[in-house]
Design a protein around this motif. Structure first.
Motif, PDB file in Angstrom:
ATOM      1  N   CYS A   7       0.853  -1.191   0.000  1.00  0.00           N
ATOM      2  CA  CYS A   7       0.000   0.000   0.000  1.00  0.00           C
ATOM      3  C   CYS A   7       0.892   1.245   0.000  1.00  0.00           C
ATOM      4  O   CYS A   7       1.834   1.342   0.785  1.00  0.00           O
ATOM      5  CB  CYS A   7      -0.893  -0.008   1.229  1.00  0.00           C
ATOM      6  N   CYS A  10       0.088   3.032   3.808  1.00  0.00           N
ATOM      7  CA  CYS A  10       0.410   2.384   5.084  1.00  0.00           C
ATOM      8  C   CYS A  10       1.496   1.325   4.940  1.00  0.00           C
ATOM      9  O   CYS A  10       2.029   0.839   5.927  1.00  0.00           O
ATOM     10  CB  CYS A  10      -0.848   1.799   5.719  1.00  0.00           C
ATOM     11  N   CYS A  27      -4.151  -0.135  -0.118  1.00  0.00           N
ATOM     12  CA  CYS A  27      -4.824  -1.341   0.368  1.00  0.00           C
ATOM     13  C   CYS A  27      -6.334  -1.209   0.241  1.00  0.00           C
ATOM     14  O   CYS A  27      -7.063  -2.161   0.441  1.00  0.00           O
ATOM     15  CB  CYS A  27      -4.431  -1.595   1.811  1.00  0.00           C
ATOM     16  N   SER A  29      -8.329   0.832   2.033  1.00  0.00           N
ATOM     17  CA  SER A  29      -9.048   1.365   3.189  1.00  0.00           C
ATOM     18  C   SER A  29      -9.369   2.833   2.922  1.00  0.00           C
ATOM     19  O   SER A  29      -8.632   3.511   2.201  1.00  0.00           O
ATOM     20  CB  SER A  29      -8.212   1.218   4.458  1.00  0.00           C
ATOM     21  N   CYS A  32      -6.462   5.234   3.685  1.00  0.00           N
ATOM     22  CA  CYS A  32      -5.330   5.191   2.761  1.00  0.00           C
ATOM     23  C   CYS A  32      -5.717   5.799   1.414  1.00  0.00           C
ATOM     24  O   CYS A  32      -4.930   6.509   0.801  1.00  0.00           O
ATOM     25  CB  CYS A  32      -4.841   3.765   2.580  1.00  0.00           C
TER      26      CYS A  32
HETATM   27 ZN   LIG Z   1      -3.112   1.167   3.329  1.00  0.00          ZN
END
Ligand SMILES: [Zn+2]
Ligand SMILES: [Zn+2]
Length: 112
Positions: A7, A10, A27, A29, A32
């Motif tokens: 990612c 993160c 990722c 989320s 993010c």
């Molecule tokens: Zn992430």
């Protein structure tokens, strides 16, 4: 076949099948994704800003330099200082001798 990637925000390893199709760099989320898009926008803004500075310099306008990030502007305003966590007043107190407007902006203000 895609390989897993990290990612961009993160750093967590992401299996491609879990990644959001429209956002293949994070990722997926919400946090993010939001951070990643903000980064993209910032890079784009910086590029546009550089073009503008070139244009102004070609036209012979002077620029003022932000004492915090050393970037050049026509005006160091509230919006820019906010990115450094400062208010205009705090900046003026920290750097009382530094101009916050170039001569063109000063002229414009004078006319208002
Ligand atoms: Zn992430
Ligand atoms: Zn700055």
């Amino acid at each position: 076949m895609q390989t897993p990637f990290n990612c961009a925000v993160c750093g967590q390893l992401v299996a491609p099948r879990l990644a959001h199709p429209a956002c293949s760099k994070t990722c997926g989320s919400e946090q993010c994704k939001a951070t990643y898009y903000r980064q993209c926008i910032r890079v784009f803004d910086q590029h546009r800003q550089q073009q503008r500075i070139k244009e102004f310099q070609q036209r012979g306008f002077d620029m003022v330099t932000c004492a915090v990030c050393n970037r050049q502007f026509e005006m160091i305003g509230y919006k820019h200082l906010k990115t450094h966590g400062l208010t205009v007043q705090e900046y003026a107190e920290l750097y009382p001798d530094l101009p916050r407007l170039n001569s063109r902006m000063k002229q414009q203000r004078g006319r208002e």
